[in-house]
Design an enzyme around this catalytic site. Sequence first.
Site, PDB file in Angstrom:
ATOM      1  N   HIS A 267     -25.819  32.079  33.298  1.00 33.39           N
ATOM      2  CA  HIS A 267     -26.597  31.645  34.472  1.00 33.39           C
ATOM      3  C   HIS A 267     -27.424  32.847  34.935  1.00 33.39           C
ATOM      4  CE1 HIS A 267     -27.700  29.367  37.908  1.00 33.39           C
ATOM      5  NE2 HIS A 267     -26.564  29.305  38.572  1.00 33.39           N
ATOM      6  N   HIS A 306     -32.421  25.985  27.926  1.00 33.56           N
ATOM      7  CA  HIS A 306     -32.106  25.560  29.284  1.00 33.56           C
ATOM      8  C   HIS A 306     -31.525  24.162  29.233  1.00 33.56           C
ATOM      9  CE1 HIS A 306     -32.562  24.850  33.580  1.00 33.56           C
ATOM     10  NE2 HIS A 306     -32.670  26.156  33.681  1.00 33.56           N
ATOM     11  N   ASP A 362     -35.386  33.828  32.870  1.00 33.66           N
ATOM     12  CA  ASP A 362     -34.799  35.152  32.735  1.00 33.66           C
ATOM     13  C   ASP A 362     -35.404  35.988  31.609  1.00 33.66           C
ATOM     14  OD1 ASP A 362     -32.884  34.981  34.803  1.00 33.66           O
ATOM     15  OD2 ASP A 362     -31.734  33.586  33.580  1.00 33.66           O
TER      16      ASP A 362
HETATM   17  N1  CMC Z   1     -30.009  30.980  21.350  1.00 36.23           N
HETATM   18  C1  CMC Z   1     -29.652  30.346  20.214  1.00 36.23           C
HETATM   19  N2  CMC Z   1     -29.243  29.070  20.162  1.00 36.23           N
HETATM   20  C2  CMC Z   1     -29.182  28.414  21.329  1.00 36.23           C
HETATM   21  C3  CMC Z   1     -29.536  28.987  22.564  1.00 36.23           C
HETATM   22  C4  CMC Z   1     -29.968  30.332  22.543  1.00 36.23           C
HETATM   23  N3  CMC Z   1     -30.328  30.946  23.674  1.00 36.23           N
HETATM   24  N4  CMC Z   1     -29.372  28.096  23.551  1.00 36.23           N
HETATM   25  C5  CMC Z   1     -28.925  26.980  22.974  1.00 36.23           C
HETATM   26  N5  CMC Z   1     -28.807  27.171  21.620  1.00 36.23           N
HETATM   27  C6  CMC Z   1     -28.424  26.179  20.620  1.00 36.23           C
HETATM   28  C7  CMC Z   1     -26.924  25.933  20.647  1.00 36.23           C
HETATM   29  O1  CMC Z   1     -26.248  26.779  19.742  1.00 36.23           O
HETATM   30  C8  CMC Z   1     -26.852  24.489  20.228  1.00 36.23           C
HETATM   31  O2  CMC Z   1     -27.081  24.424  18.852  1.00 36.23           O
HETATM   32  P1  CMC Z   1     -26.216  23.406  17.932  1.00 36.23           P
HETATM   33  O3  CMC Z   1     -26.649  22.036  18.402  1.00 36.23           O
HETATM   34  O4  CMC Z   1     -26.590  23.732  16.551  1.00 36.23           O
HETATM   35  O5  CMC Z   1     -24.776  23.684  18.245  1.00 36.23           O
HETATM   36  C9  CMC Z   1     -28.074  23.861  20.898  1.00 36.23           C
HETATM   37  O6  CMC Z   1     -29.031  24.943  21.005  1.00 36.23           O
HETATM   38  C10 CMC Z   1     -27.796  23.284  22.277  1.00 36.23           C
HETATM   39  O7  CMC Z   1     -27.188  24.298  23.069  1.00 36.23           O
HETATM   40  P2  CMC Z   1     -26.161  24.023  24.237  1.00 36.23           P
HETATM   41  O8  CMC Z   1     -25.323  25.238  24.454  1.00 36.23           O
HETATM   42  O9  CMC Z   1     -25.461  22.717  23.990  1.00 36.23           O
HETATM   43  O10 CMC Z   1     -27.138  23.789  25.475  1.00 36.23           O
HETATM   44  P3  CMC Z   1     -26.730  23.809  26.994  1.00 36.23           P
HETATM   45  O11 CMC Z   1     -27.676  22.909  27.700  1.00 36.23           O
HETATM   46  O12 CMC Z   1     -25.278  23.555  27.181  1.00 36.23           O
HETATM   47  O13 CMC Z   1     -26.974  25.343  27.394  1.00 36.23           O
HETATM   48  C11 CMC Z   1     -27.914  27.326  28.177  1.00 36.23           C
HETATM   49  C12 CMC Z   1     -28.014  25.805  28.162  1.00 36.23           C
HETATM   50  C13 CMC Z   1     -28.938  27.893  29.167  1.00 36.23           C
HETATM   51  C14 CMC Z   1     -26.514  27.745  28.692  1.00 36.23           C
HETATM   52  C15 CMC Z   1     -28.138  27.865  26.744  1.00 36.23           C
HETATM   53  O14 CMC Z   1     -29.421  27.514  26.302  1.00 36.23           O
HETATM   54  C16 CMC Z   1     -27.936  29.368  26.656  1.00 36.23           C
HETATM   55  O15 CMC Z   1     -26.802  29.832  26.453  1.00 36.23           O
HETATM   56  N6  CMC Z   1     -29.046  30.182  26.782  1.00 36.23           N
HETATM   57  C17 CMC Z   1     -28.910  31.600  26.772  1.00 36.23           C
HETATM   58  C18 CMC Z   1     -28.477  32.081  28.149  1.00 36.23           C
HETATM   59  C19 CMC Z   1     -29.606  32.009  29.144  1.00 36.23           C
HETATM   60  O16 CMC Z   1     -30.726  32.399  28.887  1.00 36.23           O
HETATM   61  N7  CMC Z   1     -29.269  31.524  30.357  1.00 36.23           N
HETATM   62  C20 CMC Z   1     -30.203  31.437  31.450  1.00 36.23           C
HETATM   63  C21 CMC Z   1     -30.550  30.032  31.804  1.00 36.23           C
HETATM   64  S1  CMC Z   1     -31.966  29.915  32.886  1.00 36.23           S
HETATM   65  C22 CMC Z   1     -31.461  30.614  34.360  1.00 36.23           C
HETATM   66  C23 CMC Z   1     -30.396  29.892  35.043  1.00 36.23           C
HETATM   67  O17 CMC Z   1     -30.460  28.662  35.185  1.00 36.23           O
HETATM   68  O18 CMC Z   1     -29.484  30.553  35.500  1.00 36.23           O
END
Ligand code: CMC
Length: 441
Positions: A267, A306, A362
């Site tokens: 986050h 996201h 971010d």
């Molecule tokens: N790098 C590589 N792969 C990713 C990433 C990433 N940053 N984000 C998602 N994926 C992949 C993930 O591995 C999955 O692939 P597969 O279907 O093959 O397993 C797919 O994309 C879907 O990911 P998810 O984890 O199910 O998606 P989510 O909606 O649960 O997670 C997130 C959203 C923001 C937690 C995630 O994208 C992430 O970990 N991003 C990196 C951390 C980040 O930048 N966070 C800040 C978010 S914006 C500010 C805020 O709101 O606080």
Amino acid sequence: MSDTLSITDNRTGKKYELPIHDGTIRAMDLRQIKAGPDDFGLMTYDPAFMNTANCRSAITYIDGEKSILLYRGYPIEQLAEQSDYLETAYLILFGELPTASQIQNWTRDIIHHTMLHENIKKLMEGFQYDAHPMAIFLSTVGAMSGFYPDAKQIFDKGARMRQTHRLIAKVPSIAAWAYRHSIGRPYVYPDNDLSFTANFLNMLFKMTELKYQPNPVLARALDVLFILHADHEQNCSTTTMRTIGSSHADPYSSLAGAAAALYGPLHGGANEAVLRMLSEIGSVGKVPEFIKRVKAGELRLTGFGHRVYKNYDPRAKIIKRIAYEVFEVTGKNPLIDIAIDLERIALQDDYFVSRRLYPNVDFYSGIIYEAMGLPVAMFPVLFAIARTAGWMAQWAEMLLDEEQKITRPKQIYLGHDAREYLSLDQRQEGGALETEVRGPL
Ligand code: CMC
């Protein structure tokens, strides 16, 4: 076309008509679907609330497909261009842009609450020099609950307003003092002749000069960054704010919890993680190798992806532009070249394209903060200052919503049926009891 959902229960042959309002069915309407008289009723299972609306809200609208973000109906791009943080905070909290007299009063009310109680200073001084500023921030906000007993009067409008003024005004002071603490410099008291962000820069960076004169470009850049972070509907920390607030805890306790949720690297801690990632990559030449590791599932490309945006985060676009305005003053942060190359490669790569992973808020914000001279550990704290407006607005909206109750999700129980207590001599070393223990410890 009727706006109901017809459900036939194949177990009983019974038919149900569930009303659809605002694109949702009410989960409680499913309870009438029972297989037998003792049946509790049908529930929904939705880990991480992937498809569950927890509230009705009039504050922030996001269309993640179209890259749209509106505060109270106003596009984020227009606010970033024309508003400032205090005005945007007013808009988020009260629903309309302030008139000239309203903004004057609002600014005065905030300015009159920027000072911290001297005992808060003592509390902060108790931290080790290397304590993470976010740990100091969230503990201090929580401790403020003990300084303002009227905060408990959450259904008193005047009390709610006072805590709102106090929190918006004091979070920059707490944040700046947490920073000064970490570098062993004396805490700087607020200068109320300065704007909200200019005063924050004063409290961060003032040395021996009698009056600190912040660079107007940097103060404005910070204002825009604060506008972009002011609210983002039902994210993890806002949901925490609402959840804690739903027990009728005071807003300081609720906000301390929200800040704790923000601290996590998935986050608000992500901006800090991005900087660490860019520094680790070290040079543009190493970007392809890094992308390879991300695709192999070894790590995530922090600052990408996201839960809601499946397109470019509109905030990231604005931040990318501001970065260059800041570099005109501070000199270029070399990490921007690595970030731009990461983005370029990722946006052409099927791994990221097929998963609809784009830069989020971010990805570029930390590069600006670092150029301004702030250490990475301060990045989530800056996010928390800005988000305080959103948290307070969402908290008040939750409290005044007659449909809301104490938050209490259901569970699907997977544990044992009832069983008899075993005395110590009945428990076998290395037996089933020991091996069946599951959980974090
Ligand atoms: N790098 C590589 N792969 C990713 C990433 C990433 N940053 N984000 C998602 N994926 C992949 C993930 O591995 C999955 O692939 P597969 O279907 O093959 O397993 C797919 O994309 C879907 O990911 P998810 O984890 O199910 O998606 P989510 O909606 O649960 O997670 C997130 C959203 C923001 C937690 C995630 O994208 C992430 O970990 N991003 C990196 C951390 C980040 O930048 N966070 C800040 C978010 S914006 C500010 C805020 O709101 O606080």
